[in-house]
Write an enzyme that holds these catalytic residues in place. Sequence first.
Site, PDB file in Angstrom:
ATOM      1  N   ARG A  45      23.648  39.957  51.351  1.00  0.00           N
ATOM      2  CA  ARG A  45      25.047  39.591  51.488  1.00  0.00           C
ATOM      3  C   ARG A  45      25.359  39.060  52.891  1.00  0.00           C
ATOM      4  O   ARG A  45      26.495  38.687  53.167  1.00  0.00           O
ATOM      5  CB  ARG A  45      25.902  40.835  51.259  1.00  0.00           C
ATOM      6  CG  ARG A  45      26.918  40.653  50.165  1.00  0.00           C
ATOM      7  CD  ARG A  45      27.624  41.957  50.041  1.00  0.00           C
ATOM      8  NE  ARG A  45      27.310  42.527  48.770  1.00  0.00           N
ATOM      9  CZ  ARG A  45      28.193  42.665  47.795  1.00  0.00           C
ATOM     10  NH1 ARG A  45      29.432  42.348  47.965  1.00  0.00           N
ATOM     11  NH2 ARG A  45      27.835  43.172  46.657  1.00  0.00           N
TER      12      ARG A  45
ATOM     13  N   ARG B   1      38.441  50.131  39.296  1.00  0.00           N
ATOM     14  CA  ARG B   1      37.633  50.403  40.489  1.00  0.00           C
ATOM     15  C   ARG B   1      38.535  50.483  41.710  1.00  0.00           C
ATOM     16  O   ARG B   1      39.466  49.699  41.852  1.00  0.00           O
ATOM     17  CB  ARG B   1      36.598  49.280  40.676  1.00  0.00           C
ATOM     18  CG  ARG B   1      35.181  49.739  40.415  1.00  0.00           C
ATOM     19  CD  ARG B   1      34.210  48.623  40.348  1.00  0.00           C
ATOM     20  NE  ARG B   1      34.035  47.893  41.591  1.00  0.00           N
ATOM     21  CZ  ARG B   1      33.059  47.002  41.797  1.00  0.00           C
ATOM     22  NH1 ARG B   1      32.187  46.762  40.835  1.00  0.00           N
ATOM     23  NH2 ARG B   1      32.953  46.352  42.932  1.00  0.00           N
TER      24      ARG B   1
ATOM     25  N   ARG C  38      39.735  44.002  35.127  1.00  0.00           N
ATOM     26  CA  ARG C  38      38.475  44.735  34.943  1.00  0.00           C
ATOM     27  C   ARG C  38      38.727  46.242  34.755  1.00  0.00           C
ATOM     28  O   ARG C  38      39.488  46.860  35.478  1.00  0.00           O
ATOM     29  CB  ARG C  38      37.564  44.537  36.155  1.00  0.00           C
ATOM     30  CG  ARG C  38      36.346  45.460  36.113  1.00  0.00           C
ATOM     31  CD  ARG C  38      35.209  45.046  36.986  1.00  0.00           C
ATOM     32  NE  ARG C  38      35.529  44.950  38.392  1.00  0.00           N
ATOM     33  CZ  ARG C  38      34.676  44.482  39.308  1.00  0.00           C
ATOM     34  NH1 ARG C  38      33.480  44.079  38.939  1.00  0.00           N
ATOM     35  NH2 ARG C  38      35.032  44.414  40.572  1.00  0.00           N
TER      36      ARG C  38
ATOM     37  N   LYS D 162      28.361  38.610  38.522  1.00  0.00           N
ATOM     38  CA  LYS D 162      26.963  38.881  38.887  1.00  0.00           C
ATOM     39  C   LYS D 162      26.400  40.035  38.056  1.00  0.00           C
ATOM     40  O   LYS D 162      25.314  39.926  37.488  1.00  0.00           O
ATOM     41  CB  LYS D 162      26.842  39.228  40.386  1.00  0.00           C
ATOM     42  CG  LYS D 162      27.319  38.129  41.309  1.00  0.00           C
ATOM     43  CD  LYS D 162      27.122  38.498  42.759  1.00  0.00           C
ATOM     44  CE  LYS D 162      27.916  39.709  43.215  1.00  0.00           C
ATOM     45  NZ  LYS D 162      29.384  39.514  43.171  1.00  0.00           N
TER      46      LYS D 162
ATOM     47  N   ARG E  79      38.095  41.266  50.198  1.00  0.00           N
ATOM     48  CA  ARG E  79      36.683  41.093  49.813  1.00  0.00           C
ATOM     49  C   ARG E  79      36.327  39.610  49.727  1.00  0.00           C
ATOM     50  O   ARG E  79      35.221  39.208  50.103  1.00  0.00           O
ATOM     51  CB  ARG E  79      36.415  41.794  48.480  1.00  0.00           C
ATOM     52  CG  ARG E  79      36.395  43.304  48.609  1.00  0.00           C
ATOM     53  CD  ARG E  79      36.502  43.987  47.264  1.00  0.00           C
ATOM     54  NE  ARG E  79      35.357  43.765  46.406  1.00  0.00           N
ATOM     55  CZ  ARG E  79      35.362  44.021  45.097  1.00  0.00           C
ATOM     56  NH1 ARG E  79      36.450  44.495  44.515  1.00  0.00           N
ATOM     57  NH2 ARG E  79      34.280  43.820  44.388  1.00  0.00           N
TER      58      ARG E  79
HETATM   59  P1  AP5 Z   1      31.315  41.575  37.147  1.00  0.00           P
HETATM   60  O1  AP5 Z   1      30.124  41.197  36.348  1.00  0.00           O
HETATM   61  O2  AP5 Z   1      31.603  43.011  37.353  1.00  0.00           O
HETATM   62  O3  AP5 Z   1      31.311  40.769  38.519  1.00  0.00           O
HETATM   63  P2  AP5 Z   1      30.520  41.027  39.857  1.00  0.00           P
HETATM   64  O4  AP5 Z   1      30.272  39.696  40.457  1.00  0.00           O
HETATM   65  O5  AP5 Z   1      29.349  41.913  39.619  1.00  0.00           O
HETATM   66  O6  AP5 Z   1      31.675  41.779  40.634  1.00  0.00           O
HETATM   67  P3  AP5 Z   1      31.619  42.969  41.665  1.00  0.00           P
HETATM   68  O7  AP5 Z   1      33.045  43.244  42.011  1.00  0.00           O
HETATM   69  O8  AP5 Z   1      30.822  44.132  41.141  1.00  0.00           O
HETATM   70  O9  AP5 Z   1      30.865  42.297  42.825  1.00  0.00           O
HETATM   71  P4  AP5 Z   1      30.886  42.696  44.306  1.00  0.00           P
HETATM   72  O10 AP5 Z   1      29.765  41.881  44.814  1.00  0.00           O
HETATM   73  O11 AP5 Z   1      32.153  42.524  45.024  1.00  0.00           O
HETATM   74  O12 AP5 Z   1      30.716  44.265  44.249  1.00  0.00           O
HETATM   75  P5  AP5 Z   1      29.439  45.208  44.308  1.00  0.00           P
HETATM   76  O13 AP5 Z   1      29.606  46.221  43.274  1.00  0.00           O
HETATM   77  O14 AP5 Z   1      28.178  44.438  44.398  1.00  0.00           O
HETATM   78  O15 AP5 Z   1      32.600  40.857  36.471  1.00  0.00           O
HETATM   79  C1  AP5 Z   1      33.894  41.082  36.998  1.00  0.00           C
HETATM   80  C2  AP5 Z   1      34.881  41.180  35.802  1.00  0.00           C
HETATM   81  O16 AP5 Z   1      34.932  39.905  35.154  1.00  0.00           O
HETATM   82  C3  AP5 Z   1      34.462  42.194  34.755  1.00  0.00           C
HETATM   83  O17 AP5 Z   1      35.579  42.759  34.145  1.00  0.00           O
HETATM   84  C4  AP5 Z   1      33.694  41.334  33.748  1.00  0.00           C
HETATM   85  O18 AP5 Z   1      33.716  41.924  32.481  1.00  0.00           O
HETATM   86  C5  AP5 Z   1      34.486  40.031  33.814  1.00  0.00           C
HETATM   87  N1  AP5 Z   1      33.681  38.832  33.544  1.00  0.00           N
HETATM   88  C6  AP5 Z   1      32.392  38.595  33.920  1.00  0.00           C
HETATM   89  N2  AP5 Z   1      32.009  37.369  33.514  1.00  0.00           N
HETATM   90  C7  AP5 Z   1      33.089  36.820  32.898  1.00  0.00           C
HETATM   91  C8  AP5 Z   1      33.323  35.547  32.270  1.00  0.00           C
HETATM   92  N3  AP5 Z   1      32.365  34.592  32.216  1.00  0.00           N
HETATM   93  N4  AP5 Z   1      34.551  35.315  31.773  1.00  0.00           N
HETATM   94  C9  AP5 Z   1      35.529  36.257  31.812  1.00  0.00           C
HETATM   95  N5  AP5 Z   1      35.367  37.479  32.385  1.00  0.00           N
HETATM   96  C10 AP5 Z   1      34.160  37.760  32.912  1.00  0.00           C
HETATM   97  O19 AP5 Z   1      29.640  45.864  45.765  1.00  0.00           O
HETATM   98  C11 AP5 Z   1      30.750  46.705  46.007  1.00  0.00           C
HETATM   99  C12 AP5 Z   1      30.812  47.008  47.487  1.00  0.00           C
HETATM  100  O20 AP5 Z   1      29.598  47.668  47.915  1.00  0.00           O
HETATM  101  C13 AP5 Z   1      30.918  45.796  48.419  1.00  0.00           C
HETATM  102  O21 AP5 Z   1      32.246  45.334  48.566  1.00  0.00           O
HETATM  103  C14 AP5 Z   1      30.347  46.368  49.723  1.00  0.00           C
HETATM  104  O22 AP5 Z   1      31.288  47.174  50.364  1.00  0.00           O
HETATM  105  C15 AP5 Z   1      29.224  47.265  49.228  1.00  0.00           C
HETATM  106  N6  AP5 Z   1      27.947  46.540  49.153  1.00  0.00           N
HETATM  107  C16 AP5 Z   1      27.237  46.239  48.033  1.00  0.00           C
HETATM  108  N7  AP5 Z   1      26.143  45.550  48.333  1.00  0.00           N
HETATM  109  C17 AP5 Z   1      26.131  45.392  49.691  1.00  0.00           C
HETATM  110  C18 AP5 Z   1      25.292  44.734  50.596  1.00  0.00           C
HETATM  111  N8  AP5 Z   1      24.177  44.064  50.182  1.00  0.00           N
HETATM  112  N9  AP5 Z   1      25.603  44.759  51.922  1.00  0.00           N
HETATM  113  C19 AP5 Z   1      26.690  45.410  52.364  1.00  0.00           C
HETATM  114  N10 AP5 Z   1      27.556  46.053  51.550  1.00  0.00           N
HETATM  115  C20 AP5 Z   1      27.290  46.037  50.210  1.00  0.00           C
END
Ligand code: AP5
Length: 218
Positions: free
Chosen positions: A88, A164, A122, A13, A175
């Site tokens: 979410r 991370r 990552r 994402k 997760r």
């Molecule tokens: P990346 O682009 O980082 O993936 P992502 O989907 O953004 O992953 P996140 O782990 O950041 O998502 P998340 O939703 O769990 O965490 P968030 O930070 O929002 O890609 C992942 C890896 O793959 C990277 O190394 C990238 O380079 C690689 N990659 C990407 N595309 C690729 C491809 N096509 N091929 C190969 N490799 C690839 O949230 C963190 C925490 O915050 C949550 O767990 C929760 O506790 C809290 N939080 C955030 N938002 C909310 C909400 N709305 N409500 C409640 N809690 C929340």
Amino acid sequence: MKLIILGPPGAGKGTQAAKIAERYSLAHISTGDMLRAEIALKTPLGLKAKTLIDAGELVPDDVIIDMVKARIAQPDCVNGFLLDGFPRTVEQAQALLTFTELDSAISIDVPDEAIVDRMQKRRVCGSCRRTYTSDELSAAYIVDGCTWRRAQYCVACGAELAVRDDDKPETVLHRLKVYKEQTLPLIDFFTERGLLTTVDGNGSVDSVAQSIFNILDR
Ligand code: AP5
């Protein structure tokens, strides 16, 4: 355009959101990044969020909803925004539609095995938060010829790369469970409203981006 990008943790994402925001000049709003900024500043919200994030749990709906509502009222969102990581839960989605309209919801679909693999590989810059794919780290290794040192530092700002805290294997599995229980119902929620398009997130970063551009250009 007012967009959201959905998908399991590690689906790409954040990676795709950066590309979409640049192409269409949208404000990229990542709730994960906003929370990590609060953690870095050690604010009361950040301290509370850190415990939940490190455990792979969601931050309470009311906190996140208020945060996003205030953020999209900022001037840089007037010409459009892309929400990454929000909503979410169904409660967050319902709240969102009370204070803004949406044009489209893009869901990135990636199988669990690929997600676990991506999260293990990552690396994130501890300073500017740039995220690296395993391919980028390998490329740094080959180009520099000084493999193990080069791949440990950010090419953008030189700070050390880190894992991370919520990318530990056991936290990643939790997760994914939380995603399936609390976020997956949003697929039906946005499909019923005619907003959802799903893309296969299992190709290269550029091929996934092109699939998304093809949808949004239409
Ligand atoms: P990346 O682009 O980082 O993936 P992502 O989907 O953004 O992953 P996140 O782990 O950041 O998502 P998340 O939703 O769990 O965490 P968030 O930070 O929002 O890609 C992942 C890896 O793959 C990277 O190394 C990238 O380079 C690689 N990659 C990407 N595309 C690729 C491809 N096509 N091929 C190969 N490799 C690839 O949230 C963190 C925490 O915050 C949550 O767990 C929760 O506790 C809290 N939080 C955030 N938002 C909310 C909400 N709305 N409500 C409640 N809690 C929340």
